[in-house]
Design a protein around this motif. Structure first.
Motif, PDB file in Angstrom:
ATOM      1  N   ILE A 157       0.754  -1.414   0.061  1.00  0.00           N
ATOM      2  CA  ILE A 157      -0.126   0.013   0.095  1.00  0.00           C
ATOM      3  C   ILE A 157       0.946   1.343  -0.139  1.00  0.00           C
ATOM      4  O   ILE A 157       1.866   1.444   0.963  1.00  0.00           O
ATOM      5  N   PHE A 158       0.684   2.111  -1.064  1.00  0.00           N
ATOM      6  CA  PHE A 158       1.501   3.322  -1.073  1.00  0.00           C
ATOM      7  C   PHE A 158       0.244   4.570  -1.261  1.00  0.00           C
ATOM      8  O   PHE A 158      -0.132   4.836  -2.491  1.00  0.00           O
ATOM      9  N   CYS A 159       0.157   4.931  -0.162  1.00  0.00           N
ATOM     10  CA  CYS A 159      -1.186   5.954  -0.254  1.00  0.00           C
ATOM     11  C   CYS A 159      -1.019   6.884   0.989  1.00  0.00           C
ATOM     12  O   CYS A 159      -0.624   6.618   1.886  1.00  0.00           O
ATOM     13  N   GLU A 160      -1.849   7.842   0.721  1.00  0.00           N
ATOM     14  CA  GLU A 160      -1.912   8.977   1.698  1.00  0.00           C
ATOM     15  C   GLU A 160      -3.021   8.508   2.758  1.00  0.00           C
ATOM     16  O   GLU A 160      -3.657   7.477   2.712  1.00  0.00           O
ATOM     17  N   THR A 161      -2.937   9.074   4.122  1.00  0.00           N
ATOM     18  CA  THR A 161      -3.650   8.808   5.141  1.00  0.00           C
ATOM     19  C   THR A 161      -5.288   9.117   4.627  1.00  0.00           C
ATOM     20  O   THR A 161      -5.499  10.295   4.600  1.00  0.00           O
ATOM     21  N   ARG A 162      -6.005   8.056   4.980  1.00  0.00           N
ATOM     22  CA  ARG A 162      -7.423   8.284   4.611  1.00  0.00           C
ATOM     23  C   ARG A 162      -8.169   6.944   4.862  1.00  0.00           C
ATOM     24  O   ARG A 162      -7.632   5.927   5.335  1.00  0.00           O
ATOM     25  N   ALA A 163      -9.307   7.096   4.823  1.00  0.00           N
ATOM     26  CA  ALA A 163     -10.418   5.886   5.365  1.00  0.00           C
ATOM     27  C   ALA A 163     -10.171   4.760   4.365  1.00  0.00           C
ATOM     28  O   ALA A 163     -10.072   3.613   4.805  1.00  0.00           O
ATOM     29  N   TYR A 183       5.886   4.881   2.596  1.00  0.00           N
ATOM     30  CA  TYR A 183       5.348   6.443   2.937  1.00  0.00           C
ATOM     31  C   TYR A 183       5.148   6.702   1.467  1.00  0.00           C
ATOM     32  O   TYR A 183       5.825   6.726   0.400  1.00  0.00           O
ATOM     33  N   SER A 184       4.071   8.011   1.614  1.00  0.00           N
ATOM     34  CA  SER A 184       3.729   8.444   0.126  1.00  0.00           C
ATOM     35  C   SER A 184       4.719   9.567  -0.213  1.00  0.00           C
ATOM     36  O   SER A 184       4.503   9.911  -1.164  1.00  0.00           O
ATOM     37  N   ASP A 273       1.454 -14.902  12.326  1.00  0.00           N
ATOM     38  CA  ASP A 273       1.750 -14.406  10.989  1.00  0.00           C
ATOM     39  C   ASP A 273       2.223 -12.895  10.883  1.00  0.00           C
ATOM     40  O   ASP A 273       1.773 -12.072  11.809  1.00  0.00           O
ATOM     41  N   VAL A 274       3.033 -12.548   9.724  1.00  0.00           N
ATOM     42  CA  VAL A 274       3.200 -11.229   9.473  1.00  0.00           C
ATOM     43  C   VAL A 274       2.036 -10.533   9.119  1.00  0.00           C
ATOM     44  O   VAL A 274       1.496 -11.022   8.235  1.00  0.00           O
ATOM     45  N   ALA A 275       1.729  -9.409   9.655  1.00  0.00           N
ATOM     46  CA  ALA A 275       0.610  -8.681   9.491  1.00  0.00           C
ATOM     47  C   ALA A 275       0.838  -7.477   8.406  1.00  0.00           C
ATOM     48  O   ALA A 275       0.478  -6.943   7.418  1.00  0.00           O
ATOM     49  N   VAL A 276       2.208  -6.993   9.108  1.00  0.00           N
ATOM     50  CA  VAL A 276       2.717  -5.791   8.082  1.00  0.00           C
ATOM     51  C   VAL A 276       4.311  -5.849   7.995  1.00  0.00           C
ATOM     52  O   VAL A 276       4.867  -6.343   8.995  1.00  0.00           O
ATOM     53  N   ILE A 277       4.567  -5.437   6.987  1.00  0.00           N
ATOM     54  CA  ILE A 277       6.083  -5.282   6.667  1.00  0.00           C
ATOM     55  C   ILE A 277       6.225  -3.768   6.391  1.00  0.00           C
ATOM     56  O   ILE A 277       5.902  -3.135   5.399  1.00  0.00           O
ATOM     57  N   MET A 278       6.727  -3.122   7.417  1.00  0.00           N
ATOM     58  CA  MET A 278       6.675  -1.634   7.524  1.00  0.00           C
ATOM     59  C   MET A 278       7.934  -0.946   7.119  1.00  0.00           C
ATOM     60  O   MET A 278       8.971  -1.206   7.996  1.00  0.00           O
ATOM     61  N   TYR A 279       8.236  -0.388   5.950  1.00  0.00           N
ATOM     62  CA  TYR A 279       9.435   0.200   5.689  1.00  0.00           C
ATOM     63  C   TYR A 279       9.408   1.609   6.313  1.00  0.00           C
ATOM     64  O   TYR A 279       8.671   2.478   6.417  1.00  0.00           O
ATOM     65  N   THR A 280      10.570   1.595   7.069  1.00  0.00           N
ATOM     66  CA  THR A 280      11.132   2.900   7.651  1.00  0.00           C
ATOM     67  C   THR A 280      11.263   3.908   6.556  1.00  0.00           C
ATOM     68  O   THR A 280      11.404   3.540   5.275  1.00  0.00           O
ATOM     69  N   SER A 281      11.357   5.006   6.949  1.00  0.00           N
ATOM     70  CA  SER A 281      11.541   6.344   6.122  1.00  0.00           C
ATOM     71  C   SER A 281      13.047   6.619   5.780  1.00  0.00           C
ATOM     72  O   SER A 281      13.304   7.533   5.068  1.00  0.00           O
ATOM     73  N   THR A 316     -13.578  10.754  19.878  1.00  0.00           N
ATOM     74  CA  THR A 316     -13.347  10.953  18.393  1.00  0.00           C
ATOM     75  C   THR A 316     -11.817  11.384  18.252  1.00  0.00           C
ATOM     76  O   THR A 316     -10.993  12.030  18.968  1.00  0.00           O
ATOM     77  N   TYR A 317     -11.365  10.720  17.225  1.00  0.00           N
ATOM     78  CA  TYR A 317      -9.819  10.695  17.139  1.00  0.00           C
ATOM     79  C   TYR A 317      -9.836  11.573  15.514  1.00  0.00           C
ATOM     80  O   TYR A 317     -10.382  10.981  14.713  1.00  0.00           O
ATOM     81  N   ILE A 318      -8.517  12.431  15.539  1.00  0.00           N
ATOM     82  CA  ILE A 318      -8.307  13.082  14.177  1.00  0.00           C
ATOM     83  C   ILE A 318      -7.003  12.267  13.705  1.00  0.00           C
ATOM     84  O   ILE A 318      -6.024  12.278  14.440  1.00  0.00           O
ATOM     85  N   GLY A 319      -7.356  11.889  12.444  1.00  0.00           N
ATOM     86  CA  GLY A 319      -6.113  11.211  11.960  1.00  0.00           C
ATOM     87  C   GLY A 319      -5.644  11.914  10.906  1.00  0.00           C
ATOM     88  O   GLY A 319      -6.251  12.128   9.835  1.00  0.00           O
ATOM     89  N   PHE A 320      -4.276  12.099  10.896  1.00  0.00           N
ATOM     90  CA  PHE A 320      -3.769  13.193   9.892  1.00  0.00           C
ATOM     91  C   PHE A 320      -2.362  12.649   9.750  1.00  0.00           C
ATOM     92  O   PHE A 320      -1.707  13.132   8.571  1.00  0.00           O
ATOM     93  N   LEU A 321      -1.416  11.996  10.612  1.00  0.00           N
ATOM     94  CA  LEU A 321      -0.342  11.471  10.563  1.00  0.00           C
ATOM     95  C   LEU A 321      -0.268  10.519   9.509  1.00  0.00           C
ATOM     96  O   LEU A 321      -1.285   9.749   9.003  1.00  0.00           O
ATOM     97  N   PRO A 322       0.974  10.058   8.820  1.00  0.00           N
ATOM     98  CA  PRO A 322       1.250   9.129   7.896  1.00  0.00           C
ATOM     99  C   PRO A 322       0.715   7.665   8.292  1.00  0.00           C
ATOM    100  O   PRO A 322       1.440   7.221   9.552  1.00  0.00           O
ATOM    101  N   LEU A 323      -0.209   6.978   7.804  1.00  0.00           N
ATOM    102  CA  LEU A 323      -0.380   5.580   8.449  1.00  0.00           C
ATOM    103  C   LEU A 323       0.517   4.785   7.898  1.00  0.00           C
ATOM    104  O   LEU A 323       0.612   3.720   8.642  1.00  0.00           O
ATOM    105  N   ALA A 324       1.407   5.061   7.098  1.00  0.00           N
ATOM    106  CA  ALA A 324       2.485   4.283   6.987  1.00  0.00           C
ATOM    107  C   ALA A 324       3.658   4.150   8.198  1.00  0.00           C
ATOM    108  O   ALA A 324       4.576   3.554   8.223  1.00  0.00           O
ATOM    109  N   HIS A 325       3.359   5.095   9.192  1.00  0.00           N
ATOM    110  CA  HIS A 325       4.169   5.130  10.222  1.00  0.00           C
ATOM    111  C   HIS A 325       3.579   4.549  11.548  1.00  0.00           C
ATOM    112  O   HIS A 325       2.170   4.799  11.544  1.00  0.00           O
TER     113      HIS A 325
END
Length: 713
Positions: A157-163, A183-184, A273-281, A316-325
């Motif tokens: 997934i290579f995408c901005e933070t969104r629903a 990261y986008s 099981d591996v859920a995420v392979i998170m590439y650092t920035s 209520t939470y506001i999501g705006f930071l990168p979800l890849a983080h």
């Protein structure tokens, strides 16, 4: 740190008289209504929060509530992310889950310097319930399977933070597709590296990123076969290399909802099981993929959630930071596990004054009015400086009132008392900048300065929980208790892990140091990840398993434990440079001090071991620098001012004064600086998405200036 006051004696007398009368009137009801078991902040802060399990000063240290066993999951049996989400759907089916604002209009606005900025007017938030999101998740996961995506085979997934990001992620968790996050803001080579290393055949992205970034490197990713675009409408007429198919997210969901595919059996994930392979920035080089299992994320989420009181469906939470983080992903997983609703935003639309919000219209935070928020120090530093600039522009009476109230509230907090009158009369407008309802603000990603933390506590009338965690520990490590108003510390270990100190002789840090044991921070527990993807050497360097079978990560950060069991980050091994004369300089320490200077928006300290002094690269605050230039009667365009030796020298004087006030050693203070015309953003490649400095990239970018400041020919 007390704010300086330009105070009229009459105003001081009036203010203190009002405060005295208010305290007198409210004190007796306070004593009568106060329950016997209620403790003040000062009383709570004296409690021991963590202690050494072994009794040795090196630790390991654990939360006092988790001395017997580390917490591994939120509820018994919920050991995979799909089960956690399904549990929330069963409990909160008709509650709001994910929200996005409608785009009402969009226009180009020409600036004074000729640049064109895109401005938007946004409507109200449009919400999907937990049940609606679940149906979308099932349909999308089924559709990916119909497109040939196999269980246990990586998908990116290579995408901005969104629903749509979270919907896609939950689908991958449900259908056992390990999710590779990118990261986008990554550049082409880094994107290609991640996709090729993970051997990805399917990628989820946005229309903008496909056209502006991904499309340019498709020939470099030979295994890629399917591109799924989350936007409703695809751009027609675009050409892609042979063998690559492009689909809309809606089309994939329709494919998944077809009876033939919907009835197909799925392979549910296992906890290991591996859920995420998170590439650092990639702050120190090529991005590394961190393998994170379902059980790792759930342990981290359990630890974080335990530090947020009364978390539930009313939040209520506001999501705006990168979800890849890892910080944002963990925060949103916490919210979804507890029935909270998540409203999406971006740094460009967050506030009324944000760059993409048309003047006169509302930013996301004003419309959403969240109760929970996670932020990185860079964003909070900007808020602090912007508010203080507005304070300087106030009338003498308003400014005096604000500063008196600020210092009064600081005194009251230190004694353990609240200040409802000040909050209502003085800080109400400041608090409204973050919606007016915020009750918990979590800070992570980098150290938060004591000045900014104190400011957020006082002016926004909500506790700031400063935390410490890394991608390799699922973002979990420590978080300060919300009633702990001390600054500069990151709290006690979470219930999911423990922290140990390892002597670092070269840097002069030992667990036997007095009064506080010091050393390299090691984090151990079920939240410590599986290691780096296809990188055995780095795994053996940074991870190890102890005699009890517990996994540990060596962070490279230096910390010290205080008597109450709270951790303070004091240095970083990679940031320590030895100067020519043998003095050790912590670049991170220098930067943390100088970022408090009003003239400085960002700074990178640099030192060469062959030289005898430190230099610095500075992103100046535009408003402050223009005011300085006017006082010194220096004329010119912005670029000319930044390169003007007179202005450079004046900024250096201000920085030096700040450094001396903060008691930096003479050899730690930059002797020469270079002012940057442009700010450092993730798009420039000079900072990460969490706004951490990329030192190698900054060194390359300013190589000519380094040679000039060190006198090279």
């Amino acid at each position: 740190m007390r704010l300086k006051q330009d105070v009229s004696p009459v105003v001081v007398v009036i203010f203190r008289l009002v405060v005295w009368l208010y305290s007198l009137i409210s004190y007796l009801p306070y004593l009568l209504l106060r329950s016997s078991d209620l403790q003040s902040f000062s009383e709570c802060s004296r409690r021991v929060k963590a202690s050494s399990v072994s009794g040795h000063p090196s630790g390991p240290y654990r939360d006092v509530g988790a001395l017997r066993a580390l917490a591994t999951c939120l509820q018994p049996g919920l050991n995979t992310l799909d089960r956690v989400f399904e549990s929330s759907v069963c409990r909160f089916p008709h509650f709001d889950c994910l929200g996005t604002r409608d785009l009402l209009s969009e226009e180009d606005e020409i600036q004074e310097d000729g640049r064109v900025f895109k401005k938007v007017i946004l409507g109200e938030y449009r919400w999907m319930s937990y049940d609606q999101v679940y149906k979308e998740v099932r349909a999308f996961g089924s559709g990916l399977g119909a497109l040939g995506q196999k269980p246990l085979k990586n998908i990116a997934i290579f995408c901005e933070t969104r629903a749509e990001w979270i919907i896609a992620a939950q689908a991958c968790f449900m259908y056992s597709f390990p999710l590779v996050t990118l990261y986008s803001t990554l550049g082409g080579p880094a994107i290609a590296h991640g996709l090729n290393e993970a051997e990805v055949s399917h990628i989820i992205t946005s229309k903008e990123l496909l056209e502006n970034k991904l499309k340019n490197i498709l020939l470099e990713v030979p295994r890629l076969r399917h591109i799924i675009v989350v936007d409703d409408k695809l751009k027609s007429g675009s050409e892609y290399p042979q063998g690559i198919s492009v689909h809309s997210m809606a089309a994939v969901k329709r494919l998944g909802a077809h009876p033939e595919n919907a009835l197909r059996q799925r392979r549910p994930p296992c906890a290991s099981d591996v859920a995420v392979i998170m590439y650092t920035s990639g702050s120190t080089g090529v991005p590394k993929g961190v393998m994170i299992s379902h059980s790792n994320i759930i342990a981290g989420v359990t630890g974080i959630a335990e530090r947020i009181p009364n978390l539930g469906e009313g939040d209520t939470y506001i999501g705006f930071l990168p979800l890849a983080h890892v910080l944002e992903l963990s925060a949103e997983m916490v919210c979804l596990a507890h029935g909270c609703r998540i409203g999406y935003s971006s740094p460009q639309t967050l506030a009324d004054q944000s760059t993409k919000i048309k003047k006169g219209s509302k930013g996301d935070i004003s419309v959403l009015r969240p109760t929970l928020m996670a932020a990185v120090p860079e964003i909070m530093d900007r808020i602090y400086k912007n508010v203080m600039l507005k304070v300087e522009e106030m009338s003498v009476f308003q400014r005096t009132l604000f500063l008196l109230a600020y210092n009064y509230k600081m005194e009251q907090l230190e004694m353990g008392y609240s200040t409802p009158l000040c909050d209502k009369l003085v800080f109400r407008k400041v608090r409204a900048l973050l919606g007016g309802r915020l009750r918990v603000l979590l800070s992570g990603g980098a150290p938060l300065s004591a000045v900014t933390q104190r400011f957020m506590n006082i002016c926004f009338c909500c506790p700031v929980g400063q935390g410490y965690g890394l991608t390799e520990t699922c973002g979990a490590g420590t978080i300060s208790q919300l009633w702990d108003y001390s600054t500069g510390r990151v709290g006690a270990p979470l219930v999911c892990c423990e922290v140990q100190l390892k002597d670092w002789i070269e840097g002069g840090y030992c667990s036997t140091d007095r009064p506080c044991p010091r050393g390299e921070i090691l984090v151990g527990g079920p939240n410590v990840t599986m290691g780096y993807y296809k990188n055995k050497q780095k795994n053996s360097d940074d991870f190890f398993v102890d005699k009890k079978g517990q996994r540990w990560f060596c962070t490279g950060d230096i910390g010290e434990f205080h008597g109450d069991g709270c951790l303070k980050i004091i240095d970083r091994k990679k940031d320590l440079v030895k100067l020519q004369a043998g003095e050790y300089v912590s670049l991170g320490k220098v930067e943390a001090v100088l970022k408090n200077c009003p003239l400085v928006d960002n700074i990178c300290a640099y030192a060469n071991s062959d030289e005898s002094y430190v230099i610095g690269f500075v992103v100046p605050n535009k408003k402050q620098l223009l005011a300085l230039a006017e006082r010194r009667r220096v004329r010119g365009l912005w670029e000319e001012l930044c390169k003007n030796p007179v202005i450079e020298e004046e900024v250096l004087k201000v920085i030096t004064e700040m450094a001396l006030t903060a008691q930096l050693e003479r050899f730690e203070i930059p002797r020469k600086i270079r002012l940057s015309v442009e700010p450092w953003t993730p798009e420039t490649g000079l900072v990460t998405d969490a706004f951490k400095l990329k030192r190698n990239e900054l060194k390359s970018h300013y190589q000519n200036d380094i040679e000039r400041m060190y006198g090279a020919k």
